[in-house]
Design a protein around this motif. Structure first.
Motif, short mmCIF file in Angstrom:
data_model
loop_
_atom_site.label_atom_id
_atom_site.label_comp_id
_atom_site.label_asym_id
_atom_site.label_seq_id
_atom_site.Cartn_x
_atom_site.Cartn_y
_atom_site.Cartn_z
N PHE A 1 17.79 -1.38 -12.23
CA PHE A 1 17.26 -1.07 -10.89
C PHE A 1 16.78 -2.34 -10.20
O PHE A 1 17.12 -2.60 -9.04
N VAL A 2 16.00 -3.14 -10.92
CA VAL A 2 15.47 -4.38 -10.33
C VAL A 2 16.61 -5.33 -9.98
O VAL A 2 16.62 -5.96 -8.90
N ALA A 3 17.61 -5.43 -10.85
CA ALA A 3 18.73 -6.34 -10.60
C ALA A 3 19.51 -5.93 -9.35
O ALA A 3 19.89 -6.78 -8.53
N ILE A 4 19.74 -4.63 -9.20
CA ILE A 4 20.49 -4.15 -8.03
C ILE A 4 19.71 -4.40 -6.75
O ILE A 4 20.24 -4.90 -5.75
N VAL A 5 18.42 -4.06 -6.76
CA VAL A 5 17.60 -4.23 -5.56
C VAL A 5 17.45 -5.71 -5.20
O VAL A 5 17.50 -6.09 -4.02
N ALA A 6 17.30 -6.55 -6.22
CA ALA A 6 17.02 -7.96 -5.97
C ALA A 6 18.27 -8.77 -5.63
O ALA A 6 18.21 -9.69 -4.82
N ALA A 7 19.40 -8.44 -6.27
CA ALA A 7 20.54 -9.36 -6.15
C ALA A 7 21.90 -8.72 -5.92
O ALA A 7 22.85 -9.43 -5.59
N LEU A 8 22.04 -7.40 -6.12
CA LEU A 8 23.38 -6.82 -6.16
C LEU A 8 23.67 -5.84 -5.03
O LEU A 8 24.67 -5.13 -5.09
N ARG A 9 22.82 -5.80 -4.02
CA ARG A 9 23.07 -4.83 -2.95
C ARG A 9 24.36 -5.13 -2.20
O ARG A 9 24.99 -4.21 -1.66
N SER A 10 24.74 -6.38 -2.16
CA SER A 10 25.98 -6.75 -1.47
C SER A 10 27.18 -6.78 -2.41
O SER A 10 28.28 -7.13 -1.99
N ARG A 11 26.97 -6.43 -3.68
CA ARG A 11 28.07 -6.42 -4.66
C ARG A 11 28.10 -5.05 -5.34
O ARG A 11 27.69 -4.89 -6.49
N PRO A 12 28.56 -4.03 -4.64
CA PRO A 12 28.44 -2.65 -5.14
C PRO A 12 29.16 -2.41 -6.46
O PRO A 12 28.63 -1.68 -7.32
N LEU A 13 30.37 -2.94 -6.64
CA LEU A 13 31.09 -2.68 -7.89
C LEU A 13 30.32 -3.23 -9.08
O LEU A 13 30.22 -2.59 -10.13
N LEU A 14 29.74 -4.40 -8.91
CA LEU A 14 28.94 -4.98 -10.00
C LEU A 14 27.68 -4.17 -10.24
O LEU A 14 27.24 -4.02 -11.39
N ALA A 15 27.11 -3.60 -9.18
CA ALA A 15 25.92 -2.75 -9.34
C ALA A 15 26.23 -1.55 -10.23
O ALA A 15 25.43 -1.19 -11.11
N GLY A 16 27.39 -0.92 -10.01
CA GLY A 16 27.78 0.20 -10.86
C GLY A 16 27.97 -0.21 -12.30
O GLY A 16 27.54 0.49 -13.23
#
Length: 670
Positions: free
Chosen positions: A22-37
């Motif tokens: 959760f922290v990683a997605i909010v902090a760094a991956l909002r613009s990289r959706p595939l990596l967030a998944g």
């Protein structure tokens, strides 16, 4: 035990793995959706592997708690808070269920949510929700459990209202959040009450202390817990938020409304089962009959619903009623076993509903039909889930449902009759859904719409343009779902078939009772021929009735409806509960109370404040006129004051007052 005992740090890692994603997605991956998944899947996979390790450790100890000491967190006078993890048979089973379902749902979501503008946000919410649910089931402190309980409610609000631009989704999210708050208020009172009497939040210590508390205190505490459980697990009268919550994406329903959030209330009662057992008998009867009524009440609405996801929603409410009824009857192992099996086959069914909507752009069963020829894997897995839910031998649901029926048979024959009737109704509405969805001729589905703008949680809300053309509504457009969606369906079919087979060994019941005091451990696996025959006839009878009405149409559903008078309309209107709750309670009682409070605020509170301000202003206006700023006026006033002062001194010192009114000075200034 196949592995060494799990260390405490590894148990905490089960919780912190989804927190980290959760922290990683909010902090760094909002613009990289595939990596967030992918990060979310990796985090939940780590949690799942560690949950298997935890289950292995607890199994080696026959379900008894692993000795992890709590950690001091906060002291404020007598108020001391400790945080820790409690790992026993109950929590280990729940960790396995939550991580297993969450892992498969995350994989399913990569296909279902593909192309959605909120793809990264979705996985961030799912990570946070998974962490909240894991924190709830592993908490050793009641306060810690309550904090995560509220976090589960918050994250479910975010997930139900994920497509917040749809008014129906936003309204459903608010409805779920507000209705469950009513139950949570009772839970909060229970937390305050038990701390005021025991000065501890430790769950184990509370369950020990209830035996020394007055019965009135124990009754109040358990009723408060039941209030919270009724809200989260959608028990009557706080059940009506769950069907509307189907406005959220289908992966949300597959995890939140099958295996996790809605099971949290049942888990709460199970975690405090010693307290429930110590409560006056009337409390246990109330819990059992509330569960039994909810089961048959919700099942009746499942029979008339035309939205396949809402059918599953009513089914979930009904099956949760089974579990609550079992806990009220003292059937703790049976309730937990049904929670365990139900999580897998209900998640399978929700994902199957999402799969058919992926092809047809709708959840309305009258717009489907004939899908078994075009979606064979979805059809086969959905039938497996339906058979398991219906309690057909030898699938998982047969074993877990029969244990509940056995507890009802031994403790309350009336509730046994209710539960058997519910078994018939369950098979009827599930195979009604199958015949309407997968048999007959395809009836065209619904046209694809823009992203997220459909009236239902359909694939058109996240489909790419070519996919929309493919789904556009003819036979040629029908297709099986992508591998990312089919794989979880196949994997969930396995526990839906085989997990019930652990029942005869007694392993599961002993594992669950390891979390209890030895005095409460009475589990022995038993099969009663009367119960088995009754449940089997009920399931097969429901399937046969569905086949006659919705496949052979002898008699047709329209003919049956015409003979039942106003009853079908009443059930379709959900017994007018929504009208009573929304119009009667919210717009009537609560809005009336709000208007009354606003009137008191305006006239009394604001009136007092404004009155003081107005009086001060009047006084200021009067005194302001005295200060003219003219020297002559100020000199005149000074002379008047000097004359008045001299006169007063003369009157007091010359005895003038005593001559006019003897003794007046002594009376005024004794």
């Amino acid at each position: 035990m196949l592995l060494p005992a799990i260390p405490e740090a590894a148990v905490w890692a089960i919780y912190f793995a989804p927190v980290a994603s959760f922290v990683a997605i909010v902090a760094a991956l909002r613009s990289r959706p595939l990596l967030a998944g992918r990060v979310t899947i990796a985090a939940v996979l780590v949690a799942w592997l560690l949950a298997l390790w935890a289950l292995d450790t607890v199994s080696g100890q026959d379900g008894e708690a692993v000795g992890f000491a709590p950690h001091h967190w906060l002291s404020l006078f007598e108020f001391e808070v400790e945080l820790g993890v409690r790992l026993d048979g109950l929590s280990a089973m729940m960790l396995f269920v939550v991580t297993s379902i969450s892992l498969l749902v995350q994989i399913y979501s990569t296909g279902y949510m593909a192309g959605d503008g909120g793809y990264a946000r979705f996985f961030a919410f799912m990570s946070l929700f998974t962490a909240a649910m894991l924190g709830l089931v592993m908490a050793s402190s009641l306060l810690q459990l309550f904090i995560h309980w509220e976090l589960v409610g918050l994250t479910s609000y975010l997930l139900i209202g994920f497509w917040f631009h749809k008014p129906s989704a936003a309204a459903a999210a608010k409805k779920a959040f507000i209705v469950t708050r009513f139950g949570d208020f009772g839970f909060m009172l229970a937390v305050i009450l038990i701390w005021s009497k025991t000065h501890t939040f430790d769950i184990f210590e509370i369950n020990e202390a209830v035996h020394d508390l007055p019965q009135a205190v124990v009754m109040g505490f358990v009723l408060g817990l039941f209030s919270g459980a009724a809200g989260k697990s959608a028990q009557f009268p706080l059940h009506f938020w769950l069907p509307d919550a189907m406005e959220g994406p289908t992966p949300v329903s597959s995890i939140v409304h099958s295996a996790t959030m809605v099971a949290a209330g049942v888990y709460l009662l199970a975690r405090f089962f010693p307290s429930v057992h110590a409560a006056p008998g009337g409390v246990q009867t109330l819990i059992a009959y509330t569960g039994g009524f909810t089961a048959i009440f919700a099942a009746s609405m499942g029979i008339v619903s035309t939205d396949i996801k809402r059918v599953l929603a009513y089914s979930t409410i009904s099956q949760l009623g089974y579990m609550v009824m079992a806990l009220g009857l003292g059937g703790y192992p049976a309730a937990m076993f049904h929670l365990f099996t139900h999580a897998f086959f209900k998640s399978l069914l929700f994902q199957g509903a999402g799969s058919v909507s992926h092809a047809t752009n709708t959840f309305e069963m009258p717009l489907m039909g004939g899908l078994r020829k075009h979606m064979p894997i979805t059809f086969a897995t959905f039938v497996i889930g339906a058979l398991s839910l219906s309690g057909v031998f030898p699938l998982a649901g047969f074993w877990s449902k029969d244990e509940i029926l056995l507890d009802a048979w031994e403790n309350d024959k009336f509730l046994f009759a209710v539960a058997t009737t519910v078994a018939f109704m369950t098979a009827l509405y599930m195979f009604r859904a199958i015949f309407m969805t997968f048999f007959g001729e395809y009836r065209g589905g619904a046209p694809a719409e823009d992203h997220g703008s459909s009236a239902h949680d359909t694939h058109d809300a996240h489909a790419t343009a070519p996919a929309q053309d493919a789904h556009g509504g003819g036979h040629g457009g029908l297709h099986e779902s992508p591998r990312s969606m089919v794989f979880p369906l196949v994997m969930l079919s396995i526990p839906a078939i085989f997990f019930g087979l652990i029942a005869p060994s007694g392993f599961f019941g002993e594992l669950m009772e390891g979390a209890l005091d030895p005095s409460l451990r009475h589990f022995e696996f038993e099969m009663n021929p009367v119960v088995m025959v009754a449940s089997t006839f009920a399931a097969l009878g429901g399937i046969g009735a569905a086949a006659a009405i919705y496949f052979a149409q002898v008699p047709s559903s329209l003919a049956i409806r015409s003979r039942l008078g106003p009853l079908p309309m009443v059930v379709e209107r959900l017994y007018f509960v929504n009208e009573f709750a929304e119009t009667g309670m919210v717009r009537g009682v609560l809005h009336g109370f709000g208007r009354g409070a606003a009137l008191v605020d305006r006239l009394v509170v604001d009136g007092a404040v404004n009155g003081v301000a107005y009086a001060t202003r009047l006084a200021g206006d009067g005194l302001r006129r005295v200060q003219t700023g003219q020297v002559q006026a100020n000199t005149s006033l000074m002379m008047v004051g000097a004359v008045a002062a001299a006169g007063a001194l003369l009157a007091l010192s010359g005895g003038l007052i005593d001559r006019v009114s003897p003794g007046l000075v002594e009376r005024l200034m004794p």
